[in-house]
Design a protein around this motif. Structure first.
Motif, mmCIF file in Angstrom:
data_model
loop_
_atom_site.group_PDB
_atom_site.id
_atom_site.type_symbol
_atom_site.label_atom_id
_atom_site.label_comp_id
_atom_site.label_asym_id
_atom_site.label_seq_id
_atom_site.Cartn_x
_atom_site.Cartn_y
_atom_site.Cartn_z
ATOM 1 N N ALA A 174 20.015 -7.762 28.454
ATOM 2 C CA ALA A 174 19.722 -8.701 27.364
ATOM 3 C C ALA A 174 20.068 -8.109 25.999
ATOM 4 O O ALA A 174 19.493 -8.509 24.985
ATOM 5 N N PHE A 175 21.020 -7.184 25.975
ATOM 6 C CA PHE A 175 21.387 -6.512 24.724
ATOM 7 C C PHE A 175 21.927 -7.493 23.692
ATOM 8 O O PHE A 175 21.669 -7.356 22.488
ATOM 9 N N PHE A 176 22.709 -8.493 24.137
ATOM 10 C CA PHE A 176 23.382 -9.397 23.202
ATOM 11 C C PHE A 176 22.490 -10.523 22.683
ATOM 12 O O PHE A 176 22.854 -11.200 21.721
ATOM 13 N N ASP A 177 21.332 -10.719 23.284
ATOM 14 C CA ASP A 177 20.483 -11.853 22.914
ATOM 15 C C ASP A 177 20.024 -11.734 21.462
ATOM 16 O O ASP A 177 19.432 -10.717 21.057
ATOM 17 N N GLY A 178 20.309 -12.756 20.669
ATOM 18 C CA GLY A 178 19.887 -12.782 19.279
ATOM 19 C C GLY A 178 20.840 -12.118 18.299
ATOM 20 O O GLY A 178 20.577 -12.112 17.092
ATOM 21 N N ILE A 179 21.963 -11.582 18.784
ATOM 22 C CA ILE A 179 22.917 -10.912 17.898
ATOM 23 C C ILE A 179 23.807 -11.945 17.206
ATOM 24 O O ILE A 179 24.247 -12.918 17.808
ATOM 25 N N VAL A 180 24.097 -11.715 15.927
ATOM 26 C CA VAL A 180 24.864 -12.668 15.126
ATOM 27 C C VAL A 180 26.371 -12.464 15.303
ATOM 28 O O VAL A 180 26.832 -11.403 15.737
ATOM 29 N N PHE A 181 27.129 -13.493 14.960
ATOM 30 C CA PHE A 181 28.576 -13.373 14.785
ATOM 31 C C PHE A 181 28.780 -12.897 13.345
ATOM 32 O O PHE A 181 28.692 -13.673 12.397
ATOM 33 N N HIS A 182 29.025 -11.599 13.199
ATOM 34 C CA HIS A 182 29.004 -11.000 11.860
ATOM 35 C C HIS A 182 30.349 -11.045 11.135
ATOM 36 O O HIS A 182 30.401 -10.791 9.940
ATOM 37 N N ARG A 183 31.407 -11.372 11.861
ATOM 38 C CA ARG A 183 32.725 -11.404 11.214
ATOM 39 C C ARG A 183 33.541 -12.500 11.883
ATOM 40 O O ARG A 183 34.009 -12.355 13.016
ATOM 41 N N VAL A 184 33.733 -13.607 11.178
ATOM 42 C CA VAL A 184 34.421 -14.770 11.731
ATOM 43 C C VAL A 184 35.469 -15.232 10.726
ATOM 44 O O VAL A 184 35.131 -15.592 9.590
ATOM 45 N N ILE A 185 36.722 -15.202 11.129
ATOM 46 C CA ILE A 185 37.834 -15.549 10.250
ATOM 47 C C ILE A 185 38.571 -16.734 10.845
ATOM 48 O O ILE A 185 39.021 -16.682 11.998
ATOM 49 N N LEU B 288 41.338 -19.385 11.890
ATOM 50 C CA LEU B 288 42.700 -19.182 12.386
ATOM 51 C C LEU B 288 42.894 -17.782 12.970
ATOM 52 O O LEU B 288 44.029 -17.361 13.194
ATOM 53 N N PHE B 289 41.783 -17.070 13.256
ATOM 54 C CA PHE B 289 41.913 -15.712 13.784
ATOM 55 C C PHE B 289 40.926 -15.489 14.922
ATOM 56 O O PHE B 289 41.253 -15.767 16.072
ATOM 57 N N MET B 290 39.687 -15.050 14.615
ATOM 58 C CA MET B 290 38.768 -14.690 15.692
ATOM 59 C C MET B 290 37.333 -14.722 15.199
ATOM 60 O O MET B 290 37.056 -14.783 14.003
ATOM 61 N N ALA B 291 36.388 -14.635 16.181
ATOM 62 C CA ALA B 291 34.952 -14.533 15.912
ATOM 63 C C ALA B 291 34.448 -13.251 16.563
ATOM 64 O O ALA B 291 34.613 -13.045 17.764
ATOM 65 N N GLN B 292 33.835 -12.369 15.763
ATOM 66 C CA GLN B 292 33.407 -11.053 16.240
ATOM 67 C C GLN B 292 31.888 -10.947 16.245
ATOM 68 O O GLN B 292 31.200 -11.426 15.336
ATOM 69 N N THR B 293 31.367 -10.273 17.273
ATOM 70 C CA THR B 293 29.922 -10.135 17.446
ATOM 71 C C THR B 293 29.651 -8.871 18.264
ATOM 72 O O THR B 293 30.534 -8.033 18.448
ATOM 73 N N GLY B 294 28.410 -8.726 18.752
ATOM 74 C CA GLY B 294 28.073 -7.585 19.600
ATOM 75 C C GLY B 294 27.498 -6.396 18.865
ATOM 76 O O GLY B 294 27.279 -5.339 19.467
ATOM 77 N N ASP B 295 27.212 -6.534 17.549
ATOM 78 C CA ASP B 295 26.662 -5.452 16.748
ATOM 79 C C ASP B 295 25.174 -5.695 16.524
ATOM 80 O O ASP B 295 24.793 -6.657 15.851
ATOM 81 N N PRO B 296 24.285 -4.846 17.054
ATOM 82 C CA PRO B 296 22.848 -5.067 16.883
ATOM 83 C C PRO B 296 22.389 -4.955 15.433
ATOM 84 O O PRO B 296 21.335 -5.486 15.080
ATOM 85 N N LEU B 297 23.176 -4.297 14.584
ATOM 86 C CA LEU B 297 22.834 -4.203 13.168
ATOM 87 C C LEU B 297 23.326 -5.405 12.378
ATOM 88 O O LEU B 297 22.840 -5.678 11.280
ATOM 89 N N GLY B 298 24.325 -6.103 12.909
ATOM 90 C CA GLY B 298 24.837 -7.297 12.249
ATOM 91 C C GLY B 298 25.683 -7.048 11.024
ATOM 92 O O GLY B 298 25.942 -7.969 10.250
#
Length: 295
Positions: A77-88, A90-100
């Protein structure tokens, strides 16, 4: 700033064409029941977000270490509640950082890069085009480029190099400058970006929910960009096989070995001509099972 995909590479994309299949649907008419391949629940990552559900078919044939890491983190359950912290856009959506903020990672060691893989005769692969010295095709739902099959008898291990290509929906691992620095942060492509090929490990592809990926709120918490007031989040991430049967989605993808797929691929090549890209082929998918949980 660590574990962020190079912004400089993205700038070149803005002047390029948008996703070809948006303007050219190539879905074949009424495939037969036998034309569908059921995705293994062990390789199906179920990402529930406040925007909706994203289903990713993981590709252990391409990146076994990274797929196993995704399974381990999802099962904890590591990913639960983690934000998409970098979304551009026409490019990509990045997540997976517990610090956000682009600086965090899991407590596990960083991973060895898996930018390419070795393809053997047993590897599931359907070619769709053969440019000089290369082959383009699909390994299950993953679009790949590979050395020609004819070279297999000439290599020591009877295999040839292959690598995934960054079409829309492809899932890659973020990293810093060191090739072996991927850990828990990942990104989902909103549009094609082949300049990332063989530079960031590809571990799967979105088979359902690309519209959700494209709906995620844009912003950048990692590079002092335009920061959303309330970034979108992953509410729950699980491997499908770990869900109770009554909660488990069943995903079927058009089998690339079927006549229906061959018809689709031929139509895409003919329509695009010299401009054909493997990203022009959008595999039909059907999803059954329980309804998606409310966001």
């Amino acid at each position: 700033m660590i574990r962020a995909i190079a912004v400089g590479l993205f700038a070149a994309t803005l002047s390029g064409p948008v996703l070809a299949q948006d303007a050219m649907p190539t879905t074949p008419a009424a495939p037969a029941v036998s034309d569908w391949r059921t995705v293994s629940p062990e390789n199906l990552l179920v990402i529930d977000t406040n925007r909706g559900r994203i289903l990713v078919e993981m590709a252990p044939e391409a990146a076994p270490l990274h797929v196993e890491r995704m399974r381990v983190l999802a099962r904890r359950a590591f990913f639960d509640g983690i934000v998409f912290h970098r979304v551009i856009d026409l490019f990509m959506a990045q997540t997976g950082d517990p610090l956000g903020n682009g600086e965090g990672q899991s407590p596990y060691p960083d991973l060895t890069a898996e930018f390419t893989f070795r393809r053997g005769p047993e590897t599931p692969f359907t070619p769709v085009a053969e440019p000089a010295g290369s082959m383009l095709g699909f390994m299950n739902s993953l679009p790949i480029q590979t050395q020609p099959t004819a070279l297999m008898p000439t290599t020591a291990d009877g295999r040839v190099h292959g690598w995934g290509t960054y079409c829309p929906g492809v899932a890659g691992m973020a990293r810093d400058d060191a090739p072996t620095s991927a850990n828990s942060q990942f990104f989902l492509m909103r549009q094609p970006y082949p300049a990332l090929d063989k530079r960031y490990t590809i571990w799967g592809r979105v088979v359902s929910g690309l519209d959700v990926v494209r709906a995620i709120k844009t912003g950048d918490l990692a590079n002092n960009g335009m920061v959303p007031s309330e970034p979108d989040i992953m509410t729950r991430v699980r491997v499908a096989v770990d869900l109770p049967v009554e909660e488990r989605p069943v995903v079927q993808v058009l089998d690339t070995g079927s006549v229906a797929f061959r018809t689709l691929a031929d139509a895409a090549r003919q329509a695009r001509g010299a401009d054909f890209s493997i990203c022009d082929i959008d595999l039909p998918v059907q999803v059954s099972g329980p309804p998606t949980p409310a966001a």
